[in-house]
Enzyme design. Sequence first.
Site, PDB file in Angstrom:
ATOM      1  N   GLY A  24       0.833  -1.202   0.000  1.00 19.04           N
ATOM      2  CA  GLY A  24       0.000   0.000   0.000  1.00 19.04           C
ATOM      3  C   GLY A  24       0.863   1.247   0.000  1.00 19.04           C
ATOM      4  O   GLY A  24       2.010   1.235  -0.458  1.00 19.04           O
ATOM      5  N   GLY A  25       0.333   2.311   0.549  1.00 15.79           N
ATOM      6  CA  GLY A  25       1.059   3.577   0.576  1.00 15.79           C
ATOM      7  C   GLY A  25       2.381   3.477   1.320  1.00 15.79           C
ATOM      8  O   GLY A  25       3.273   4.313   1.136  1.00 15.79           O
ATOM      9  N   GLY A  27      22.233  11.584 -30.769  1.00 13.44           N
ATOM     10  CA  GLY A  27      21.959  12.209 -29.471  1.00 13.44           C
ATOM     11  C   GLY A  27      22.557  11.415 -28.334  1.00 13.44           C
ATOM     12  O   GLY A  27      22.940  11.973 -27.290  1.00 13.44           O
ATOM     13  N   ALA A  28      22.664  10.116 -28.534  1.00 20.17           N
ATOM     14  CA  ALA A  28      23.185   9.275 -27.462  1.00 20.17           C
ATOM     15  C   ALA A  28      24.649   9.619 -27.168  1.00 20.17           C
ATOM     16  O   ALA A  28      25.124   9.456 -26.046  1.00 20.17           O
ATOM     17  CB  ALA A  28      23.027   7.813 -27.821  1.00 20.17           C
TER      18      ALA A  28
HETATM   19  C1  HXC Z   1      -3.096  -3.871  12.197  1.00 18.57           C
HETATM   20  C2  HXC Z   1      -2.103  -5.790  11.443  1.00 18.57           C
HETATM   21  C3  HXC Z   1      -1.877  -5.194  10.181  1.00 18.57           C
HETATM   22  C4  HXC Z   1      -2.323  -3.867   9.978  1.00 18.57           C
HETATM   23  C5  HXC Z   1      -1.104  -7.204  10.146  1.00 18.57           C
HETATM   24  N1  HXC Z   1      -1.600  -7.011  11.362  1.00 18.57           N
HETATM   25  N2  HXC Z   1      -1.266  -6.097   9.397  1.00 18.57           N
HETATM   26  N3  HXC Z   1      -2.697  -5.113  12.436  1.00 18.57           N
HETATM   27  N4  HXC Z   1      -2.915  -3.244  11.016  1.00 18.57           N
HETATM   28  N5  HXC Z   1      -2.132  -3.239   8.827  1.00 18.57           N
HETATM   29  C6  HXC Z   1      -1.637  -7.977  12.469  1.00 18.57           C
HETATM   30  C7  HXC Z   1      -2.538  -9.150  12.175  1.00 18.57           C
HETATM   31  O1  HXC Z   1      -3.849  -8.834  12.485  1.00 18.57           O
HETATM   32  C8  HXC Z   1      -1.943 -10.186  13.081  1.00 18.57           C
HETATM   33  O2  HXC Z   1      -2.376  -9.945  14.398  1.00 18.57           O
HETATM   34  C9  HXC Z   1      -0.463  -9.878  13.066  1.00 18.57           C
HETATM   35  O3  HXC Z   1      -0.354  -8.539  12.598  1.00 18.57           O
HETATM   36  C10 HXC Z   1       0.306 -10.767  12.121  1.00 18.57           C
HETATM   37  O4  HXC Z   1      -0.347 -10.781  10.866  1.00 18.57           O
HETATM   38  P1  HXC Z   1      -0.705 -12.118  10.085  1.00 18.57           P
HETATM   39  O5  HXC Z   1      -1.764 -11.777   9.099  1.00 18.57           O
HETATM   40  O6  HXC Z   1      -0.996 -13.212  11.053  1.00 18.57           O
HETATM   41  O7  HXC Z   1       0.666 -12.437   9.367  1.00 18.57           O
HETATM   42  P2  HXC Z   1       0.917 -13.059   7.948  1.00 18.57           P
HETATM   43  O8  HXC Z   1       0.055 -14.249   7.738  1.00 18.57           O
HETATM   44  O9  HXC Z   1       2.385 -13.232   7.834  1.00 18.57           O
HETATM   45  O10 HXC Z   1       0.427 -11.950   6.890  1.00 18.57           O
HETATM   46  C11 HXC Z   1       1.083 -10.721   6.816  1.00 18.57           C
HETATM   47  C12 HXC Z   1       0.307  -9.730   5.931  1.00 18.57           C
HETATM   48  C13 HXC Z   1      -1.150  -9.634   6.455  1.00 18.57           C
HETATM   49  C14 HXC Z   1       0.327 -10.228   4.491  1.00 18.57           C
HETATM   50  C15 HXC Z   1       1.028  -8.401   5.996  1.00 18.57           C
HETATM   51  O11 HXC Z   1      -1.119  -9.396   7.865  1.00 18.57           O
HETATM   52  C16 HXC Z   1      -1.911  -8.528   5.816  1.00 18.57           C
HETATM   53  O12 HXC Z   1      -2.396  -8.682   4.683  1.00 18.57           O
HETATM   54  N6  HXC Z   1      -2.066  -7.420   6.515  1.00 18.57           N
HETATM   55  C17 HXC Z   1      -2.818  -6.293   6.062  1.00 18.57           C
HETATM   56  C18 HXC Z   1      -2.083  -5.611   4.992  1.00 18.57           C
HETATM   57  C19 HXC Z   1      -2.769  -4.363   4.573  1.00 18.57           C
HETATM   58  O13 HXC Z   1      -3.729  -4.389   3.787  1.00 18.57           O
HETATM   59  N7  HXC Z   1      -2.310  -3.229   5.129  1.00 18.57           N
HETATM   60  C20 HXC Z   1      -2.846  -1.966   4.825  1.00 18.57           C
HETATM   61  C21 HXC Z   1      -2.107  -1.537   3.556  1.00 18.57           C
HETATM   62  S1  HXC Z   1      -2.607   0.029   3.076  1.00 18.57           S
HETATM   63  P3  HXC Z   1      -2.825 -11.113  15.373  1.00 18.57           P
HETATM   64  O14 HXC Z   1      -2.979 -10.446  16.699  1.00 18.57           O
HETATM   65  O15 HXC Z   1      -4.069 -11.657  14.837  1.00 18.57           O
HETATM   66  O16 HXC Z   1      -1.702 -12.113  15.320  1.00 18.57           O
HETATM   67  C22 HXC Z   1      -1.501   1.007   3.804  1.00 18.57           C
HETATM   68  C23 HXC Z   1      -1.803   2.402   3.575  1.00 18.57           C
HETATM   69  C24 HXC Z   1      -0.636   3.255   3.943  1.00 18.57           C
HETATM   70  O17 HXC Z   1      -0.598   0.635   4.424  1.00 18.57           O
HETATM   71  C25 HXC Z   1      -0.945   4.624   3.473  1.00 18.57           C
HETATM   72  C26 HXC Z   1       0.186   5.522   3.753  1.00 18.57           C
HETATM   73  C27 HXC Z   1      -0.119   6.876   3.209  1.00 18.57           C
END
Ligand code: HXC
Length: 529
Positions: free
Chosen positions: A184-185, A419-420
Site C-alpha cells: 500500500g502507501g 543524441g546518445a
Molecule cells: C493492524 C495488522 C496489520 C495492519 C497485520 N496485522 N497487518 N494489524 N494493522 N495493517 C496484524 C494481524 O492482524 C496479526 O495480528 C499480526 O499482525 C500478524 O499478521 P498475520 O496476518 O498473522 O501475518 P501473515 O500471515 O504473515 O500476513 C502478513 C500480511 C497480512 C500479508 C502483511 O497481515 C496482511 O495482509 N495485513 C494487512 C495488509 C494491509 O492491507 N495493510 C494496509 C495496507 S494500506 P494477530 O494479533 O491476529 O496475530 C496502507 C496504507 C498506507 O498501508 C498509506 C500511507 C499513506
Amino acid sequence: MDSDVKAQENQGPKSHEQLIEELKEKRKEIRAGGGPKRIEAQHSKGKMTARERLNLLLDEGTFEEILPFMTHRHSDFGMDKKRHPGDAVVTGFGKINGRMVCIASQDFTILGGSFGEVQGQKVAKAMDLALEAGVPFIAINDSGGARIQEGVYSLGAYAEVFWRNTQASGVIPQLSVILGPCAGGAVYSPGLTDFIFMADQTSHMFITGPQVIKTVTGEEVDFETLGGAAAHSSRSGVAHFVGANEEATLQLVRKLLDYLPANNAEPAPAIPPADDPWRMDPELNTIVPTDPNAGYDMKVIIHKLFDLGSFFEVHQNFAQNAIVGFARLHGQVVGVVAQQPMVMAGVIDIDASDKIARFVRFCDAFNIPIITLADTPGFMPGVMQEHGGIIRHGAKIIYAYSEATVPKITVNIRKGYGGAYIVMGSKYLRADIVYAWPTTEIAVMGAEGAVNILYGKQLKNAENPEEERARLVQEYRDKFSTPYTSAAAGYVDDILIPEETRPRLIAALELLKNKQATLPPKKHGNIPL
Ligand code: HXC
C-alpha cells in the site's frame, strides 16, 4: 484509603536496587518483542526479528536505542489490550564499519509491525536526528502497513515520514531494506529513498496486492511474481540490490555505506590506495573488437580500470544494457556509468535512461565524481519506446549530466552515435575531461544507416549496388568512424592507448579534486519526470 496504596506506603520508598531491577525487567520485556511464539513464527518464515537484524547490521555493541518506552494510547477495536512499550518498531543509532547511522527496524512480532501513530513518531525522531547529525538513515521494513485500528492517525504518521524523506533527500543518504511485507502507501517511504534493498523470497512490495488486482483488473498473480525481489530488481527497477537471504542483504547495506559520505557536505570516504596507480593492462588494447558489430563485456574493462575488486554494481539486474555502480580509483570513491554492449548492443532505452539519470544525480548530490565509459549506438527505436516516453526519459540523462557539478570524466570507448553521444557525459554537457580510445566512432549515425540516407538514389541506379554500398560505407567509416575528427574539433581532449586509461583517469581525478562549479540561482530545476 485504598488497601493497595496503604500496603505500598507501609513498604516505604523503593530502594535503588529495586528501581534498577524494575528498569531491567521493563527492558527485558521490551527486548522480548512479541514473545517466543511470534518470534518462532517469524523464524519459521526465514525472517529474523527486528533486533536480530540490528545486531547483524551494526558493529557489535554500538546500538543505542531511543524511545523504547513509547506506547500507543489508542483504545478502539480492543487496542487498549494490545499495548507494548516501544510499539512495533525499534529505533536508535549505531555504527557501521565505524561510522554512525540512524536506524528504524520494524518489529513484525508486535501487531504485524503495523505502522501506527507512535511508530510514526519514533521513526520521525530517528530521521530528525539523522538529519541534524548529518548521518545516513536506514529503515528496515517488515510490516502489514498502516495500522488499521488507528485509522487516520496512522496515515498522518506515514505522511510525516514521507515529508521527512523528501526533506532529507540529497542531504543524507537514505536506505530502505525490505525484509518482509511492504504494501500500500507504505511503499512510498522506501520509494522516496536513495537505495532499496530486498531479500529474495521473503520480501514483497506492492501498492495493491494480488486480491485487489484480481478484483479490479481480473489479473491473477502471486505475491512473489507481483512484488518479490526478482520482480523489483529486474523488471520495475524499484529495488537496487537483492540479497539471497536477510543476512546477505544486510551485508550489502554495510558494503554500500563504505562508498557513501555521511552527508552532502562531506566528501565520500577515501581509503589508503591498495592498488598500483600505474597498472597498465595490455589486454585493454585489444578488448574492443574492431568489427563494430561484435560485442565485448564492458565489465571486464571496468574491473581492469578501477582499483582491483572495488566495483560495486547498483541495479545489477535492471536495464542491463547500462551499467552503474561505485568503484575506487587510487582509493577515491567514484561513480561509474557505462553501457554494456553485450546487452542490446548498449542501446539506451527508457529503463536505461532512468537508471543512468538517477545514479548521476545521486553522485552529484553526494560529491562523488562521475566516470563515464560510453559506447552506445543510440536511443532504442520502437513504438513501445516512443509511446512510453523515451523523449522525456532520455532527456533525464541530459539533465542529470548537465546539472552535475562534481568532477565528470568521460572515456569514449567505441560507438557514440547521434543524441546518445551527446547525452553520455559529452563535453557539451560540461564534462571536465573527455578521452577516447582509438576504436571510437562518433557520428550522427552508424555508417550503414548514413549511406542509405545519403546515397539511396545513387545506390538504386548503381550497376553493382552491393559493391557500391560497401565502398561508400567504408568511405564514411574512414571519415567519421574514428576519434580523430572529434579530437581535431576539440570535443575530445586526447586519444588514449587503452592501457594508459587507468593512470590518466587517476591524474584527471587528482586535478579535479577541488573543482568548484555552480549553477544559475534558481529555486529548483524542472527535470522531465
Ligand atoms: C493492524 C495488522 C496489520 C495492519 C497485520 N496485522 N497487518 N494489524 N494493522 N495493517 C496484524 C494481524 O492482524 C496479526 O495480528 C499480526 O499482525 C500478524 O499478521 P498475520 O496476518 O498473522 O501475518 P501473515 O500471515 O504473515 O500476513 C502478513 C500480511 C497480512 C500479508 C502483511 O497481515 C496482511 O495482509 N495485513 C494487512 C495488509 C494491509 O492491507 N495493510 C494496509 C495496507 S494500506 P494477530 O494479533 O491476529 O496475530 C496502507 C496504507 C498506507 O498501508 C498509506 C500511507 C499513506
